[in-house]
Design an enzyme around this catalytic site. Structure first.
Site, PDB file in Angstrom:
ATOM      1  CG  PHE A 153     -32.299 -21.750 -26.029  1.00  0.00           C
ATOM      2  CD1 PHE A 153     -31.918 -20.416 -26.076  1.00  0.00           C
ATOM      3  CD2 PHE A 153     -31.888 -22.595 -27.053  1.00  0.00           C
ATOM      4  CE1 PHE A 153     -31.159 -19.926 -27.132  1.00  0.00           C
ATOM      5  CE2 PHE A 153     -31.134 -22.114 -28.111  1.00  0.00           C
ATOM      6  CZ  PHE A 153     -30.762 -20.780 -28.155  1.00  0.00           C
ATOM      7  CG  ASN A 209     -30.271 -15.510 -22.020  1.00  0.00           C
ATOM      8  OD1 ASN A 209     -31.387 -15.984 -22.204  1.00  0.00           O
ATOM      9  ND2 ASN A 209     -29.300 -16.194 -21.471  1.00  0.00           N
ATOM     10  CB  CYS A 261     -28.755 -17.136 -17.884  1.00  0.00           C
ATOM     11  SG  CYS A 261     -28.506 -18.922 -17.893  1.00  0.00           S
TER      12      CYS A 261
END
Length: 442
Positions: A153, A209, A261
């Site tokens: 993370f 996400n 990401c």
């Protein structure tokens, strides 16, 4: 209580995630060997040279090397011989149809499966689809080697800080013992730890996400509505952010979300949902809204130069996906710039994190912000580098041919631009035009 042990760790891949993971684990006292397939990169890292723009990372690498706790080798096979834990930190880019491409992960498994010590734990640190741990277990075909998921993370620009001060540690494995051994690597950090099955741990990263992407698309939509209704999005999000159920993070409007990401993880989540027959309409709308936001930024610049971008010279401030990094992967700033170029704009861009000798299609990189804005019909700020707030805006006004500055991050001081004779055009707020000259007495 999970004890603190020094472990022998192999990290395969030395990108943002791999190098940060290796250097930080070494700083916690573990003995770490990092492997990469790029010979020149391994040579640079052995000398303590870090090419990634990441605060504190070069220092940690140097400290780890000096202390003898951090080494760099060529190829995964050279790293795993006596490893107790092997972290896979290789790229999992967006593949065909938006699904995650696991070719690099599977290649490493094929390379090392006969070399792994008995009792070793293989850990996916890269973001991988739900079910990957089971898939890798089958590829390994070894009952004496466990597979775990330990999603990262980390935010680029604060990756070291995030690793050493985590909100939580998530480890999932179908072997409870393996999950606890991986979790123990982080014991010194004292962070809340979630231990689960492998599929749930893999799902955590995607779910987190995708939620952040939804939040960003939502605030960008609210910003557009604010423009139509005469409200100011900064006041709206401030009022929202004090609600503890919402929080203040990820409430800043911008040119759209991107980076290494969110785009690939949202697409991969859609693929996973489609594979099991689930219509994830909310996530699909999130992605569509992001594309719309980029087009909206182009429309703002088009309007600022008089309705057509053909032949219009535009100064561009920032092309990286966020300030504090030199990463251009899926950069929303670069995406907007490319859309401007596709409509015929002549782009001159400056980014403090990008070497001006880098070649970009349709974009001329220059050495400073003042070169970028010279003779520009309009200037567009796309990345929120602090240096841009401190520009001499009176000088910018003199250099530009036009007077419009499109601030897609609401990063600049509208009044400062107004005093300099420039028009500020932000997101979710009314434009601020040049201040009228103060009349002199008599």
């Amino acid at each position: 209580m999970i004890g603190v042990f020094v472990r022998r760790i192999a990290v395969v891949g030395t990108g943002y995630v791999g190098l940060t993971t290796g250097a930080c684990l070494a700083s916690l006292g573990h003995r770490v060997v990092c492997a990469d397939v790029d010979r020149a990169k391994v040579t640079r890292l052995r000398a303590g040279r870090v090419d990634i723009l990441e605060p504190g990372l070069a220092e940690l690498v140097a400290e780890g090397i000096a202390a003898g706790r951090l080494r760099f080798v060529l190829g995964a096979a050279a790293a795993v011989a006596d490893a107790e834990v092997v972290f896979l930190c290789v790229p999992t880019p967006m593949g065909a149809g938006g699904a995650a491409d696991l070719a690099a992960v599977e290649s490493v498994i094929h390379e090392v499966r006969g070399l792994l010590p008995e009792g070793c734990v293989v850990v996916t640190k890269s973001t991988v689809p739900v079910g990957t741990a089971a898939r890798l277990g089958a590829l390994l075909d070894r009952d004496d080697v466990a597979v775990a998921s330990n999603p990262e993370f980390l935010r680029e620009g604060s990756a070291v800080q995030d690793f050493l001060n985590p909100d939580r540690i998530v480890v999932g494995s179908d072997s409870q013992d393996a999950a606890e051994r991986v979790a123990a690597l982080y014991a010194r950090l004292g962070a809340p730890t979630v231990i689960s099955d492998a599929a749930s741990a893999e799902m955590v990263k995607y779910a987190a996400n995708c939620f952040l992407a939804m939040k960003l698309s939502y605030v960008n939509a609210v910003a557009e509505l604010c423009e139509l209704l005469g409200a100011n999005v900064a006041d709206v999000t401030e009022g929202m952010g004090y609600d503890r159920r919402i929080g203040q993070a990820f409430l800043a409007p911008g040119p759209g979300w991107g980076g290494s990401c969110l785009p690939k993880d949202t697409s991969a989540m859609l693929q996973v949902a489609d594979a099991v027959g689930f219509d994830f309409g909310l996530l699909r709308a999130t992605i569509d809204a992001n594309a719309r936001q980029r087009a909206r930024m182009v429309a703002k610049v088009r309007e600022a130069v008089g309705g057509s971008l053909v032949g219009a010279r535009v100064g561009v401030l920032g092309v990286t996906f966020k300030a504090g990094t030199n990463d251009l992967r899926d950069s929303p700033a670069l995406a907007v710039a490319e859309l401007l170029a596709a409509e015929g704009a002549e782009l001159h861009a400056y980014d403090p994190g990008v070497d001006p000798t880098v070649e970009m299609s349709g974009i001329n990189l220059v050495e400073d912000a003042y070169q970028a804005v010279r003779d520009a019909a309009a200037t567009v700020l796309l990345t929120e580098w602090p240096v841009f707030r401190g520009l001499d805006w009176a000088r910018v006004a003199e250099l530009m041919a036009g007077d419009a500055v499109v601030d897609t991050r609401n990063h600049l001081d509208p009044e400062a631009l107004s005093r300099a004779g420039l028009s500020w055009h932000g997101v979710g707020a009314a434009p601020v035009h040049p201040a009228a000259p103060v009349p002199t007495a008599g």
